[in-house]
Write a protein that holds these residues in place. Structure first.
Motif, PDB file in Angstrom:
ATOM      1  N   ALA A 192      29.203  81.324  29.086  1.00 64.68           N
ATOM      2  CA  ALA A 192      28.914  79.903  28.843  1.00 64.68           C
ATOM      3  C   ALA A 192      30.054  79.259  28.053  1.00 64.68           C
ATOM      4  CB  ALA A 192      27.595  79.772  28.086  1.00 64.68           C
ATOM      5  N   HIS A 193      30.605  80.021  27.103  1.00 63.70           N
ATOM      6  CA  HIS A 193      31.719  79.503  26.297  1.00 63.70           C
ATOM      7  C   HIS A 193      32.916  79.160  27.197  1.00 63.70           C
ATOM      8  CE1 HIS A 193      35.002  79.618  23.352  1.00 63.70           C
ATOM      9  NE2 HIS A 193      35.519  80.656  23.995  1.00 63.70           N
ATOM     10  N   LEU A 194      33.210  80.063  28.138  1.00 67.22           N
ATOM     11  CA  LEU A 194      34.360  79.819  29.024  1.00 67.22           C
ATOM     12  C   LEU A 194      34.077  78.661  29.974  1.00 67.22           C
ATOM     13  CD1 LEU A 194      35.332  83.524  29.832  1.00 67.22           C
ATOM     14  CD2 LEU A 194      36.375  82.007  28.147  1.00 67.22           C
ATOM     15  N   LEU A 195      32.825  78.574  30.461  1.00 63.54           N
ATOM     16  CA  LEU A 195      32.475  77.470  31.371  1.00 63.54           C
ATOM     17  C   LEU A 195      32.457  76.152  30.612  1.00 63.54           C
ATOM     18  CD1 LEU A 195      29.631  79.082  33.533  1.00 63.54           C
ATOM     19  CD2 LEU A 195      32.063  78.814  34.093  1.00 63.54           C
ATOM     20  N   ASN A 196      32.040  76.216  29.362  1.00 62.63           N
ATOM     21  CA  ASN A 196      31.993  75.017  28.533  1.00 62.63           C
ATOM     22  C   ASN A 196      33.392  74.419  28.361  1.00 62.63           C
ATOM     23  OD1 ASN A 196      30.142  73.437  26.989  1.00 62.63           O
ATOM     24  ND2 ASN A 196      31.288  74.090  25.195  1.00 62.63           N
ATOM     25  N   LYS A 197      34.379  75.329  28.163  1.00 70.61           N
ATOM     26  CA  LYS A 197      35.759  74.850  27.992  1.00 70.61           C
ATOM     27  C   LYS A 197      36.234  74.119  29.243  1.00 70.61           C
ATOM     28  CE  LYS A 197      38.108  78.528  26.496  1.00 70.61           C
ATOM     29  NZ  LYS A 197      39.140  79.327  25.879  1.00 70.61           N
ATOM     30  N   ARG A 198      35.620  74.477  30.399  1.00 69.61           N
ATOM     31  CA  ARG A 198      36.016  73.840  31.664  1.00 69.61           C
ATOM     32  C   ARG A 198      35.118  72.655  31.975  1.00 69.61           C
ATOM     33  NH1 ARG A 198      37.123  79.261  31.660  1.00 69.61           N
ATOM     34  NH2 ARG A 198      38.661  80.092  33.120  1.00 69.61           N
ATOM     35  N   ASN A 199      34.269  72.302  30.998  1.00 69.91           N
ATOM     36  CA  ASN A 199      33.336  71.182  31.168  1.00 69.91           C
ATOM     37  C   ASN A 199      32.426  71.359  32.391  1.00 69.91           C
ATOM     38  OD1 ASN A 199      32.588  69.093  29.593  1.00 69.91           O
ATOM     39  ND2 ASN A 199      33.563  67.539  30.904  1.00 69.91           N
ATOM     40  N   ALA A 200      32.051  72.599  32.658  1.00 71.75           N
ATOM     41  CA  ALA A 200      31.214  72.869  33.836  1.00 71.75           C
ATOM     42  C   ALA A 200      29.779  72.407  33.595  1.00 71.75           C
ATOM     43  CB  ALA A 200      31.228  74.373  34.118  1.00 71.75           C
ATOM     44  N   GLY A 222      28.380  74.615  16.832  1.00 73.64           N
ATOM     45  CA  GLY A 222      29.423  73.608  16.652  1.00 73.64           C
ATOM     46  C   GLY A 222      28.882  72.230  16.913  1.00 73.64           C
ATOM     47  N   ASN A 223      29.762  71.264  16.825  1.00 74.60           N
ATOM     48  CA  ASN A 223      29.304  69.878  16.974  1.00 74.60           C
ATOM     49  C   ASN A 223      29.725  69.229  18.286  1.00 74.60           C
ATOM     50  OD1 ASN A 223      28.059  69.880  14.473  1.00 74.60           O
ATOM     51  ND2 ASN A 223      30.075  69.629  13.484  1.00 74.60           N
ATOM     52  N   THR A 224      30.772  69.777  18.919  1.00 68.09           N
ATOM     53  CA  THR A 224      31.229  69.131  20.154  1.00 68.09           C
ATOM     54  C   THR A 224      30.318  69.543  21.303  1.00 68.09           C
ATOM     55  OG1 THR A 224      33.020  70.660  19.678  1.00 68.09           O
ATOM     56  CG2 THR A 224      33.644  68.483  20.570  1.00 68.09           C
ATOM     57  N   THR A 225      29.678  68.593  21.898  1.00 72.42           N
ATOM     58  CA  THR A 225      28.768  68.954  22.983  1.00 72.42           C
ATOM     59  C   THR A 225      29.425  68.705  24.341  1.00 72.42           C
ATOM     60  OG1 THR A 225      27.835  66.770  22.844  1.00 72.42           O
ATOM     61  CG2 THR A 225      26.595  68.525  21.768  1.00 72.42           C
ATOM     62  N   SER A 268      23.482  74.068  14.345  1.00 70.93           N
ATOM     63  CA  SER A 268      23.839  73.015  15.297  1.00 70.93           C
ATOM     64  C   SER A 268      24.483  73.654  16.534  1.00 70.93           C
ATOM     65  CB  SER A 268      24.793  72.065  14.573  1.00 70.93           C
ATOM     66  OG  SER A 268      25.465  71.285  15.490  1.00 70.93           O
ATOM     67  N   LEU A 269      23.887  73.409  17.697  1.00 72.26           N
ATOM     68  CA  LEU A 269      24.368  74.052  18.926  1.00 72.26           C
ATOM     69  C   LEU A 269      25.113  73.063  19.808  1.00 72.26           C
ATOM     70  CD1 LEU A 269      21.233  76.228  19.831  1.00 72.26           C
ATOM     71  CD2 LEU A 269      23.307  76.952  18.663  1.00 72.26           C
TER      72      LEU A 269
END
Ligand SMILES: Cc1cc2nc3c(=O)[nH]c(=O)nc-3n(C[C@H](O)[C@H](O)[C@H](O)COP(=O)(O)OP(=O)(O)OC[C@H]3O[C@@H](n4cnc5c(N)ncnc54)[C@H](O)[C@@H]3O)c2cc1C
Length: 529
Positions: A37-45, A186-189, A2-3
């Motif tokens: 991508a992980h760091l940008l994801n945390k910033r909801n980019a 993970g599950n949080t998209t 699950s991505l």
């Protein structure tokens, strides 16, 4: 699997819209790309990842990215890289090692840009290492930092006293964390993230240039079965590995009617790796002492490992480091390792039922030793080599260039001119003597028996490079550097690149941790928290 990305497309399926828009387009979802991508994801980019390979990474040959070689085969460009989600982290050793003050070479005018760059890299490591380590759920520990081993580790200090060597440590990720695909699982998209795989970038389009440089308007990607997609983004970040990032920048230059000329940019030049070889073997009777002093120790599920660096008096020599390699022959350990490696690569292990049964003993011994001694289990009869890793000398002709040949994706095939020079061999010889002399200066260190210098080092080059390609997209302040200190590609307004190619040379450490620290800095600049 699950991505976390909200939209995931396999370009080869033919069921993908013709074009996409995003704020940021990351080319390459390997080690560096997924970390960014992980760091940008945390910033909801709002970002889109393009990757050439499938969800489970494949070899250079399977994907059809083999370059031409005009001299020795450079194995960092063949078996040293993987294509697909997680990239080379699906097979790497997972050793996180920061570069250090031992990488600085003060006082040499011709090296001033390089010294400046190393200073910048060291500052970036200091600023970002805590953040990077916390991404691996490793709580910050002053024991893992730019300083050498603290004095609390008395036995190690006592053993090395009087030698000319300084002891440094590295951290090895647990097998479950080595593959950076973990950053995508993970599950949080994030509702603004897209992944398109089986998508090799192939053609670039540009807005008319202005004083700030050329601006990329869109990029096309293509699958092996010729399905196409176009991505329009405000900013593009190339994270395709040191070799491929250089090839892409050369291709961008060709497609933009020659942004680079040999006089004003050195993209692809100075390809340099560590040359890695055993120089001495531990006296068999001394192996238990080497194991008790220097074998890897557990720190939670992480391993701490040791390296020895020559004190900076030898600063006029290439950067280098040394370490022990335990050549485990135990079959059950081998099988246990195979199983752990298959967990890392998300593949089924290719072992028989009998071997599987044997692995239970191997795993039990590993677990038992971890529990009781906090040490990696190494049987007393294990051959143990003292190895050095020496960076190759700067050579303009060791380079990635473009041929006029086209590959299956209609992209220009890279040519790699790489070889081990006479100076490299002479440097290895000099450094071997210096390391062994320094070791012998301590009366308490275990005995080492010098190994003969391999006569066939050039022919047998594949065994001597360490999959640490650097300098192909070198960072710096000089006009000739490919990216500036913010990793922005010179001559382009909206293009950045991050890979081990940005390091000026391989230095005194395996390269990835330092690049992750630079990438963390880039994430802040692209999308401040
Ligand atoms: C066996 C082995 C052990 C290693 N051990 C260590 C170690 O212990 N410590 C250490 O620091 N380093 C180690 N390394 C080196 C380390 O693996 C690399 O430095 C690191 O993985 C490089 O990361 P990257 O993101 O730049 O490249 P990669 O992880 O290779 O990712 C590049 C990504 O870009 C994609 N891509 C490429 N071209 C295109 C294109 N045209 N279009 C779209 N996508 C594209 C690929 O599919 C891939 O996913 C090791 C390497 C190997 C092979």
């Amino acid at each position: 699997m699950s991505l976390i990305y909200s939209r995931i497309f396999d370009l080869s399926s033919g069921l993908v819209p013709e074009s996409f828009e995003a704020d940021i387009c990351i080319v390459g979802s390997g080690t560096v790309g997924l970390f960014l991508a992980h760091l940008l994801n945390k910033r909801n980019a709002n970002f889109l990842l393009l990757d050439a390979g499938p969800l489970k990474p494949v070899s250079t040959e399977s994907i059809g990215y083999l370059p031409d070689f005009s001299s020795s085969v450079y194995s960092g460009a063949t078996e040293g890289r993987y294509f697909g989600l997680g990239g080379s982290s699906s097979r790497w050793g997972g050793a996180l090692i920061p570069h250090s003050s031992f990488d600085l070479r003060e006082g040499d005018e011709s090296e001033s840009d390089t010294t400046n760059t190393w200073n910048f890299i060291l500052n970036s490591i200091e600023e970002n290492q805590q953040n990077v380590l916390s991404s691996f759920d490793f709580s910050y520990d002053p024991l893992f930092c730019l300083t050498s081993i603290p004095f609390t580790e008395c036995s190690l200090h006592k053993a090395l006293a009087g030698s000319g060597l300084s002891l440094w440590q590295s951290l090895i990720l647990p097998f479950s964390q080595k593959n950076f695909i973990r950053f995508a699982e993970g599950n949080t998209t994030n509702s603004q993230s897209t992944l398109i795989y089986n998508a090799s970038v192939s053609a670039w389009q540009f807005f008319p240039g202005d004083s700030a440089g050329l601006r990329i308007s869109s990029v096309n990607a293509v699958s092996l079965n010729h399905k196409k997609v176009q991505v329009k983004a405000k900013r593009y970040i190339i994270c395709s590995g040191a070799i491929e990032s250089a090839r892409i920048l050369l291709e961008i230059s060709a497609q933009s009617n020659g942004a680079y000329s040999a006089e004003d940019n050195e993209v692809g030049r100075y390809l340099s790796d560590h040359l890695s070889l055993p120089i001495a073997r531990v006296d068999p009777i001394e192996v238990p002492r080497v194991v008790s002093l220097f074998s890897p120790t557990f720190q939670g599920s992480f391993l701490r490992n040791y390296r020895f660096l020559l004190k900076p008096e030898s600063a006029n020599l290439p950067r280098s480091f040394s370490h022990f390699v335990f050549r485990q022959k135990d079959e059950s350990f081998y099988v246990a390792k195979q199983i752990l490696a298959s967990i890392q690569s998300r593949q089924l292990p290719s072992i028989s039922a009998a071997q599987t049964a044997q692995s239970i003993f191997g795993l039990a011994r590993l677990a038992g030793n971890k529990l009781i001694n906090s040490r990696l289990h190494i049987p007393p009869n294990t051959p143990c080599d003292f190895c050095i890793d020496v960076e190759q000398e700067k050579s303009y002709t060791n380079a990635v260039t473009l041929t006029s040949k086209r590959d299956k994706f209609n992209r220009l095939v890279a040519n790699i001119n790489w070889g081990i020079s006479l100076s490299d061999k002479s440097n290895i010889n000099k450094l071997s003597s210096l390391y062994l002399d320094a070791w012998a200066r301590s009366s308490t260190l275990p005995n080492l028996n010098t190994l003969p210098f391999p006569t066939n080092i050039a022919e047998n080059s594949a065994s001597y490079d360490a999959y640490h390609p650097t300098a192909t997209t070198r960072m710096g302040n000089s006009k000739l550097s490919v990216v500036d200190l913010n990793l922005k590609v010179r001559k382009f307004e909206n293009l950045w690149s991050s890979s081990t190619g940005v390091l000026p040379s391989p230095g005194t450490a395996n390269p990835t941790f330092s690049v992750l620290c630079l990438t963390a800095k880039l994430a802040n600049a692209l999308c401040p928290e």
